[in-house]
Scaffold this motif. Structure first.
Motif, PDB file in Angstrom:
ATOM      1  N   ASP A  95      -7.908  -2.643   2.150  1.00 36.00           N
ATOM      2  CA  ASP A  95      -7.346  -1.463   2.365  1.00 36.00           C
ATOM      3  C   ASP A  95      -8.284  -1.123   2.591  1.00 36.00           C
TER       4      ASP A  95
ATOM      5  N   PRO B 263      -5.199   6.926   5.863  1.00 40.00           N
ATOM      6  CA  PRO B 263      -5.246   8.203   6.066  1.00 40.00           C
ATOM      7  C   PRO B 263      -4.280   9.062   5.529  1.00 40.00           C
ATOM      8  N   ASN B 264      -4.161  10.103   4.679  1.00 40.56           N
ATOM      9  CA  ASN B 264      -3.223  11.415   4.184  1.00 40.56           C
ATOM     10  C   ASN B 264      -2.599  11.063   5.821  1.00 40.56           C
TER      11      ASN B 264
ATOM     12  N   GLU C 117       2.104   5.126   0.101  1.00 40.08           N
ATOM     13  CA  GLU C 117       1.995   5.318  -1.153  1.00 40.08           C
ATOM     14  C   GLU C 117       3.377   5.687  -1.253  1.00 40.08           C
TER      15      GLU C 117
ATOM     16  N   ASP D 156      -2.021   3.582  -7.312  1.00 38.39           N
ATOM     17  CA  ASP D 156      -3.132   2.735  -7.206  1.00 38.39           C
ATOM     18  C   ASP D 156      -3.090   1.369  -7.918  1.00 38.39           C
TER      19      ASP D 156
ATOM     20  N   TYR E  89     -11.414  -2.082  -0.676  1.00 34.01           N
ATOM     21  CA  TYR E  89     -11.336  -0.960  -0.448  1.00 34.01           C
ATOM     22  C   TYR E  89     -12.273  -0.130   0.015  1.00 34.01           C
TER      23      TYR E  89
ATOM     24  N   GLN F  78     -14.810   9.268  -3.283  1.00 32.12           N
ATOM     25  CA  GLN F  78     -14.006   8.408  -4.892  1.00 32.12           C
ATOM     26  C   GLN F  78     -14.450   7.702  -5.491  1.00 32.12           C
TER      27      GLN F  78
END
Ligand code: ARG
Length: 657
Positions: A119, A123-124, A338, A391, A409, A415
């Motif tokens: 993964d 990006p957002n 997401e 997640d 990840y 994070q």
């Protein structure tokens, strides 16, 4: 197989008779730091002897008597307190070299394949990619390539943030500030502008409300500092005085930090206050942050209008991402963001509750870690699901759908807390067999050693950064070509493509060659330099070999059919080939530690060995035909290794530069 792996294989049965932990003894067989101790050294006799109470030298000798190395090693000697020094046989090395000439895996064996999901990038979306996305994209892509080359069954998955608060922001921006004609022509640019504008206006109001308290805090620090200065002044004991001064220094630096925050706040305020248009907008949209959040909530609860806008915006955002990925030479097997997991989240929470893992806490639903650390919130008190819920759904999906055994990840160190809780929860939720790893990395810094920003304080856009790298590299390539003794060799399109290889390669290499967990300072000159540990240095080394082939008009196919001629007589030839043969060892460590810098180090060492070889051994100028052929074969192996290694880093290797 590499020499090291081969030697370890020979020692394994001997060690099995001496210890239960064969692996850790095997890991103490390494290549020698100093050639005077041979090529490899086994240091495992000492700790083993200590445990069994035998004299270390005796145990080492016992191992030497038992191990089968006749065909592989010229000498196997016990030295010092119980080291075993091994020197490879030259004929064995030559035999390996000939074998590798015909092996398109360069001697690297396939491993027992595992099903791995990696993964990365993730990006957002709905805001432009910035320099912070570089590391995940580059490190993740390199690991994907290496793991696949080693023989694993790898799925790369770009877990994009396509359902978060940023969509509420652009929906609000679209409803209030859109410029229809720009949107029709350049939707992505317009959406990015809307995102920035809404962000800017929200920040403005946030700064307005926080500024007085911050000023007050700075003042109170001032009072404490004055107080401490006085105390230090009247202190009699030297040690106490020192202590007070240290405390004072700390207070001052904390105050400096606050001042900096204040000044960045003030500059945000100023930008708007000094612009009458922006000021008008800010005044008219005083409640913008809350209203944008409301738009996100509406989207999440199924509002049709907002959903239609999301459906319209998302493909545009993805197109913009693809544009950057194309420049970077990165692609994914899956892009399951997401939003993909939204329909599964209610069930995840229900399941966590049923299994007794999640409990209600102040209206929210939480999983409490066994060590009582912060809870993992899977549903907020307003009913919203979280990053954590998504997640967890993702882990379940990846295991059920793909049979995933290893999940990596590649995400910022910041994070870590999230991934710690995620791994802990997943294990208790029944995924204890899945190896989950947070492959964390540090921050890209500017010259001031703070997160890399533009002069005006914005984050640095990734696309413009890549363009600048290519432009700078193009110039270097042209200057270099113009300065060639017999005149330029490259036409315009070649210059362009070499510029791209050096520019993008330079950025990637600079990132990959740092230990991933460290922060590093972004520096154009260092990353594009032709000497030192850079992409260009390795690319030039490879191009130079190809230059030799061009100049000598060498037909590679017929050269390779002459593999029997390969000899390793000179120490530099031998050193260069031993380095090539250790390619597999480097890749094994990359996998074991998830560290691409082990591969950059290997390539840098290879290029350095190549230079020593050139210094000691003429190639085209060599008069003895057999020796010349042998050296050309060695050059070819080196070029193939450099090219393959660069490819695993995601970097192009032009044949001419
Ligand atoms: N979108 C997240 C961010 O930008 C990173 C996602 C990483 N992957 C994951 N499965 N959590 O911070």
């Amino acid at each position: 197989m590499s020499a090291l792996q081969e030697i370890r294989n020979r020692f394994a049965p001997v060690l099995a008779g001496l210890t239960d932990d064969v692996e850790s003894s095997l890991s103490m067989i390494r290549s020698s730091q100093d050639p005077k101790f041979g090529d490899f050294q086994a240091n495992c006799a000492m700790p083993l002897a200590k445990k069994s109470g035998v004299a270390p030298r005796d145990l080492a000798q016992q191992m030497v008597d038992q191990v089968q190395l006749d065909d592989l090693c010229e000498t196997v000697e016990v030295a010092g307190p119980g080291f075993i020094n091994l020197k490879l046989r030259t004929d064995w090395l030559e035999q390996q070299a000939r074998r590798i000439v015909a092996d398109d895996r360069l001697g690297v064996q396939q491993v027992e394949p595992k099903k791995i999901v990696i993964d990365y990038s993730s990006p957002n979306v709905a805001k432009p990619m910035h320099v912070g996305h570089l590391r995940s994209s580059v490190i993740g892509n390199c690991l994907e390539r290496v793991l696949r080359f080693l023989g694993h069954d790898v799925i790369s998955d770009n877990h994009i943030g396509d359902w978060g608060t940023q969509f509420g922001m652009i929906i609000y921006g679209y409803g209030n500030f859109v410029d229809e004609s720009t949107y029709a022509k350049e939707p992505v640019a317009e959406l990015a502008r809307l995102y920035r504008l809404v962000n800017q206006l929200s920040d403005y109001h946030d700064a307005c409300s926080k500024q007085p308290a911050l000023e007050e805090q700075i003042r109170s620090y001032g009072d404490r500092i004055t107080g401490s200065e006085l105390m230090a002044e009247f202190e009699n004991s030297e040690t106490e005085k020192k202590k007070k001064k240290k405390a004072l220094k700390k207070l001052r630096s904390e105050q400096d930090g606050l001042r900096e925050t204040l000044s960045s706040m003030q500059s945000k305020l100023e930008t708007i206050d000094s612009d009458s248009e922006l000021k008008k907008l800010a005044t008219a949209h005083a409640d913008i942050a809350r209203l944008a959040r409301l738009e996100t909530a509406k989207l999440h609860s199924g509002d049709e209008g907002n959903r239609a806008l999301w459906d319209e915006f998302l493909p545009e955002c993805l197109k913009a991402l693809d544009h950057v990925y194309e420049k970077l030479g990165v692609s994914f097997d899956k892009t399951l963001g997401e939003s993909f997991y939204q329909p599964m989240l209610a069930d995840v929470v229900a399941n966590l509750k049923e299994s007794g893992l999640a409990t209600d806490s102040d209206g929210a639903v939480c999983v409490f870690a066994e060590d009582n650390a912060a809870p993992f919130i899977v549903q907020k008190s307003d009913g919203a699901f979280t990053y954590a819920t998504t997640d967890l759904a993702t882990i379940r999906y990846r295991v059920e759908e793909f049979g995933t055994q290893v999940m990596l990840y590649v995400v910022d160190t910041r994070q870590s807390e999230h991934f710690k809780l995620l791994m802990d929860t997943a294990k208790r939720w029944g995924y204890g067999d899945v190896e989950i790893q947070h492959v964390n990395f540090g921050t890209v810094l500017g010259d001031d050693r703070r997160p890399f920003k533009t002069r005006s304080g914005d984050t640095v856009g990734l696309e413009s950064l890549l363009d600048e790298a290519v432009a700078r590299a193009y110039k270097i390539v042209c200057d270099n070509d113009d300065a060639k003794p017999n005149g330029p060799e490259l036409d315009e399109s070649e210059r362009r493509s070499v510029g791209e290889a050096v520019g993008i390669g330079g950025i990637k290499y600079a990132d990959l060659h740092h230990n991933r967990e460290s922060d590093y300072v972004f520096n154009w000159d260092k990353m594009l330099a032709k000497t030192g540990d850079t992409a260009a240095y390795i690319q030039y080394a490879n191009a130079r070999i190809n230059g030799i082939f061009r100049k000598g008009d060498i037909d590679l196919e017929s050269l390779r059919s002459d593999a029997e001629s390969l000899r390793l007589e000179h120490a530099s030839e031998r050193g260069l080939f031993q380095q090539i043969l250790s390619f597999e060892d480097a890749l094994i460590v990359v996998e074991r530690e998830m560290r691409p810098n082990m591969l950059t180090q290997f390539l840098f060492d290879t290029a350095n060995r190549l230079s020593s070889f050139y210094q000691d051994c003429p190639v085209l100028k060599e008069e003895d035909d057999a020796v010349r052929t042998s050296r050309l074969l060695l050059c070819d192996l080196t070029s193939r290794t450099l090219t393959q290694g660069l490819e695993l880093l995601g970097i192009d290797a032009p044949k001419q530069m």
